[in-house]
Scaffold this active site. Structure first.
Site, mmCIF file in Angstrom:
data_model
loop_
_atom_site.group_PDB
_atom_site.id
_atom_site.type_symbol
_atom_site.label_atom_id
_atom_site.label_comp_id
_atom_site.label_asym_id
_atom_site.label_seq_id
_atom_site.Cartn_x
_atom_site.Cartn_y
_atom_site.Cartn_z
ATOM 1 N N GLU A 92 0.755 -1.376 0.097
ATOM 2 C CA GLU A 92 0.098 -0.050 0.185
ATOM 3 C C GLU A 92 0.912 1.272 -0.182
ATOM 4 O OE1 GLU A 92 -4.125 -1.456 2.205
ATOM 5 O OE2 GLU A 92 -2.364 -1.195 3.646
ATOM 6 N N CYS A 105 3.334 8.437 1.624
ATOM 7 C CA CYS A 105 3.778 7.304 2.281
ATOM 8 C C CYS A 105 4.018 5.856 1.600
ATOM 9 C CB CYS A 105 3.016 7.114 3.495
ATOM 10 S SG CYS A 105 3.351 5.578 4.656
ATOM 11 N N CYS A 112 6.884 -7.624 6.537
ATOM 12 C CA CYS A 112 8.085 -6.845 7.371
ATOM 13 C C CYS A 112 8.547 -8.295 8.409
ATOM 14 C CB CYS A 112 7.627 -5.915 8.302
ATOM 15 S SG CYS A 112 9.125 -5.209 8.887
ATOM 16 N N CYS A 116 6.923 -6.235 14.837
ATOM 17 C CA CYS A 116 6.634 -5.563 16.200
ATOM 18 C C CYS A 116 5.323 -5.761 16.437
ATOM 19 C CB CYS A 116 6.860 -3.770 15.677
ATOM 20 S SG CYS A 116 8.317 -3.424 15.426
ATOM 21 N N CYS A 119 2.013 -3.640 15.268
ATOM 22 C CA CYS A 119 1.912 -3.272 13.893
ATOM 23 C C CYS A 119 1.372 -4.471 13.132
ATOM 24 C CB CYS A 119 3.236 -2.947 13.442
ATOM 25 S SG CYS A 119 3.486 -2.796 11.548
ATOM 26 N N CYS A 342 -1.201 5.129 10.069
ATOM 27 C CA CYS A 342 -0.087 4.162 10.333
ATOM 28 C C CYS A 342 -0.285 2.842 10.978
ATOM 29 C CB CYS A 342 0.675 4.879 11.500
ATOM 30 S SG CYS A 342 1.362 6.377 11.020
HETATM 31 N N1 SAH Z 1 9.452 -0.181 9.525
HETATM 32 C C1 SAH Z 1 9.648 1.298 9.717
HETATM 33 C C2 SAH Z 1 8.676 2.155 8.897
HETATM 34 C C3 SAH Z 1 7.275 1.460 8.621
HETATM 35 S S1 SAH Z 1 5.959 1.704 10.010
HETATM 36 C C4 SAH Z 1 9.580 1.686 11.243
HETATM 37 O O1 SAH Z 1 9.099 0.775 11.837
HETATM 38 O O2 SAH Z 1 9.759 2.716 11.344
HETATM 39 C C5 SAH Z 1 5.966 3.409 10.027
HETATM 40 C C6 SAH Z 1 5.489 4.024 11.546
HETATM 41 O O3 SAH Z 1 4.325 3.461 12.075
HETATM 42 C C7 SAH Z 1 6.691 3.377 12.686
HETATM 43 O O4 SAH Z 1 6.752 4.405 13.471
HETATM 44 C C8 SAH Z 1 5.528 2.429 13.450
HETATM 45 O O5 SAH Z 1 6.174 2.077 14.488
HETATM 46 C C9 SAH Z 1 4.381 2.935 13.254
HETATM 47 N N2 SAH Z 1 3.124 1.973 13.390
HETATM 48 C C10 SAH Z 1 3.334 0.696 13.347
HETATM 49 N N3 SAH Z 1 1.947 0.131 13.734
HETATM 50 C C11 SAH Z 1 1.354 1.399 14.151
HETATM 51 C C12 SAH Z 1 -0.027 1.030 14.669
HETATM 52 N N4 SAH Z 1 -0.719 0.013 14.864
HETATM 53 N N5 SAH Z 1 -0.259 2.367 15.247
HETATM 54 C C13 SAH Z 1 0.267 3.332 15.195
HETATM 55 N N6 SAH Z 1 1.436 3.458 14.592
HETATM 56 C C14 SAH Z 1 2.075 2.296 14.014
HETATM 57 FE FE1 SF4 Z 2 8.028 -3.562 10.430
HETATM 58 FE FE2 SF4 Z 2 5.913 -2.594 11.280
HETATM 59 FE FE3 SF4 Z 2 7.970 -2.919 13.121
HETATM 60 FE FE4 SF4 Z 2 7.988 -0.980 11.019
HETATM 61 S S1 SF4 Z 2 6.567 -1.140 12.728
HETATM 62 S S2 SF4 Z 2 9.558 -2.576 11.508
HETATM 63 S S3 SF4 Z 2 6.793 -2.183 9.538
HETATM 64 S S4 SF4 Z 2 6.881 -4.578 11.834
#
Ligand code: SAH
Ligand code: SF4
Length: 382
Positions: A92, A105, A112, A116, A119, A342
């Site tokens: 996306e 974005c 990934c 996390c 996420c 996000c």
């Molecule tokens: N992998 C990279 C970039 C993609 S995620 C990273 O982790 O930085 C982009 C941002 O969205 C990151 O700061 C991540 O922590 C945040 N993010 C991921 N899941 C989220 C969620 N469910 N709610 C709010 N922010 C989130």
């Molecule tokens: Fe990967 Fe999501 Fe963690 Fe970013 S926040 S490193 S996209 S798992």
């Protein structure tokens, strides 16, 4: 014969390609402008190129965008595209219009591998890295679509954030030429300050980015101590916070901005207590990293088992940081109605690493009501 997709090249790569066709390198500049500044994909249209070159290109090259599976437009003007990257995978990209800028974005991977906890991309597991062409195609398509859609002759996208699906610094080789194309005056001409790489903390690659292509850096911190960060961002077990902050400091010597942005996703009862904010202050002060904080309201999804921190708690947290002199912003959620915020970017991922299965089996953070919450949450085996 398979043809080359010219979206795979930065200007240097395109010049090398032109040489391989027996053409002068400077032809690449004209070609690059046609593709990126004018959105052309048909070589016959490129009338200031010699006919012989256009003919060679027609047999050896193509400009191929990603097929759009769906497009959703939010009431607030945010537009989300789901692109097909083949083999059952989809990624996306999201356009976020604001008064003074237009931000795209962009995704860097199908899924990934970092995994996390908060996420939704992480919960889907990992399929593969995107190619440079697939990263660049998101910008190429969005910019030229939006110009037509909004009836604008001039540039629509002024900022790019690598905050879509994937960990950009785990796809470094493909990322850098795409960044160079974003920055190139013969393509999108974005300033280094307006292109942001967001990372969960791939320390060696932060160093390489500083040398190869310094752009604005956002680091997803999310926790003020290793115990909590190990659990939320598993990459922390490999590159703990102190090492990460040292890398941030080194990056500042190259960065186009004189601060690093720390992103901090506010999770109810997990990392949102005033004590966590004070720990963060100690951390960044003792590391001596010049920084800003961007607090992100968590966008919940059921599999995470986590909740968004209530707004008063987010504001109280922000107050601790800002009263200590650290610029702190609370991110507005945009595109909520189309799941474009996000961490809601789920795309469609063939989970080749079975990360999603492992994630489901991992220990679970037991959440206590905020009033009884200790600085570090209790973790128990399921
Ligand atoms: N992998 C990279 C970039 C993609 S995620 C990273 O982790 O930085 C982009 C941002 O969205 C990151 O700061 C991540 O922590 C945040 N993010 C991921 N899941 C989220 C969620 N469910 N709610 C709010 N922010 C989130
Ligand atoms: Fe990967 Fe999501 Fe963690 Fe970013 S926040 S490193 S996209 S798992």
């Amino acid at each position: 014969m398979t043809t080359a997709n010219l979206l795979d090249f930065d200007l240097e790569g395109l010049a090398a390609f032109c040489e391989r066709l027996g053409e002068k390198r400077f032809r690449a500049t004209q070609l690059f402008r046609w593709i990126h500044q004018r959105g052309a994909s048909d070589f016959a249209q490129m009338t200031d190129l010699a006919k012989s070159l256009r003919e060679k290109l027609a047999t050896a090259a193509r400009v191929e965008a990603l097929p759009v599976i769906t497009q959703h437009e939010s009431a607030d003007g945010t537009i989300k595209w789901l692109f097909d990257v083949g083999d059952g995978n989809a990624v996306e990209a999201v356009f976020i219009p604001e008064d003074d800028r237009g931000t795209l974005c962009v995704s860097s991977q199908a899924g990934c591998a970092v995994g996390c906890r908060f996420c939704s991309t992480g919960h889907q597991g990992f399929s593969r890295n995107l190619t440079t062409g697939e990263i660049t195609a998101q910008l190429w398509f969005a910019e030229h679509f939006l110009r037509k859609h909004l009836g604008r002759a001039e540039r629509v996208i002024s900022n790019v954030v690598m905050m879509g699906m994937g960990e950009p610094l785990q796809n470094y080789a493909a990322l850098v030429p795409a960044l160079r194309t974003m920055l190139d005056d013969n393509a999108y001409g974005l300033s280094r300050r307006r292109v942001t790489v967001s990372t969960s903390g791939v320390v060696p690659m932060i160093d390489r980015l500083g040398g190869d292509c310094p752009v604005a850096l956002a680091v997803s911190l999310h926790a003020p101590n290793d115990a909590l960060r190990d659990d939320l961002v598993p990459l922390n077990r490999k590159y703990p916070i102190v090492e990460l902050l040292e890398a941030c400091k080194r990056y500042l010597a190259h960065a186009p901005r004189d601060f690093i942005t720390f992103e901090y996703c506010m999770l109810d009862g997990v990392n949102d207590q005033p004590e966590h904010a004070r720990q963060l202050l100690d951390l960044v002060r003792s590391a001596g990293v010049s920084c800003k904080f961007n607090l992100i309201p968590f966008n919940p999804f059921p599999a995470s088992g986590l909740l968004r921190s209530p707004q008063p708690r987010v504001l109280a947290f922000a107050k601790v940081l800002s009263e200590a002199g650290i610029v702190t912003t609370v991110r507005k959620t945009r595109g909520d109605d189309i799941d474009a915020a996000c961490g809601q970017l789920a795309g469609d991922v063939k989970d080749r690493t079975h990360a999603a299965e492992r994630m489901a089996q991992r220990r679970t953070v037991i959440l206590h009501p905020a009033s009884r919450q200790a600085a570090t949450p209790t973790a128990e085996e399921q």
